[in-house]
Motif scaffolding. Sequence first.
Motif, short mmCIF file in Angstrom:
data_model
loop_
_atom_site.label_atom_id
_atom_site.label_comp_id
_atom_site.label_asym_id
_atom_site.label_seq_id
_atom_site.Cartn_x
_atom_site.Cartn_y
_atom_site.Cartn_z
N CYS A 38 67.52 53.37 43.36
CA CYS A 38 66.68 53.29 44.56
C CYS A 38 65.42 54.13 44.41
N SER A 42 61.65 52.77 44.46
CA SER A 42 60.69 53.32 45.43
C SER A 42 59.43 53.79 44.73
N ARG A 43 59.62 54.45 43.58
CA ARG A 43 58.47 54.91 42.81
C ARG A 43 57.65 53.72 42.31
N ARG A 46 55.42 52.60 45.07
CA ARG A 46 54.32 53.53 45.35
C ARG A 46 53.34 53.62 44.19
N CYS A 136 70.15 48.95 49.83
CA CYS A 136 68.78 49.47 49.72
C CYS A 136 68.17 49.09 48.37
N ARG A 137 68.95 49.23 47.31
CA ARG A 137 68.45 48.89 45.97
C ARG A 137 68.07 47.42 45.91
N LEU A 140 64.83 46.94 47.84
CA LEU A 140 63.71 47.50 47.08
C LEU A 140 63.37 46.64 45.87
N ALA A 155 51.55 49.72 47.47
CA ALA A 155 52.69 49.30 48.26
C ALA A 155 52.25 48.36 49.39
N GLN A 159 57.41 48.89 53.29
CA GLN A 159 58.22 50.11 53.44
C GLN A 159 59.59 49.74 53.87
#
Length: 159
Positions: A38, A42-43, A46, A136-137, A140, A155, A159
């Motif tokens: 995750c 997320s990185r 971003r 979540c993974r 994402l 991004a 979000q």
Amino acid sequence: AAAAEGSEAEAALEAADDGAAAALLDLERSAWIELVACLQLSRALRQPGAASDAEVELPEPLLMLRPPPPDGGWPPATPLAPLPATWLASMPPLRRAQRLSFLIPALLPQLHRQEALEARGTADRLQMEVDHLRECRQRLAALVALQKESGEGGAGGAQ
């Protein structure tokens, strides 16, 4: 005959304890693997050009609770445990898993913390957290794929 039955019962209890400990260790490892995945994704949202195998950042109290690695080792982005974590070798595995299961909800604002606290036990709490992290993974990963597909540089509100 009674002594034989007693020792068989003890052996069955030990085997059950070993099975429960192994299942708990698998849940701990799964939580770590999902959490790292995750954070990597997320990185990627971003910072689209960032190296995917660079270590993710995690708070030191969490790093101190990292269990022994799985057979294939940790994913490349998994941070190393800090040197003081060597004391963990003497911590009972159940205690480490309990601490991890209570620390993860503090890191996951979307996880229903009260449900986690009310879980029947450590394994149930960790399973709830692994399921949440897996969802979540997956979300994402879909966002990263959409970002790559659209060729966005940032991004862009995803979000």
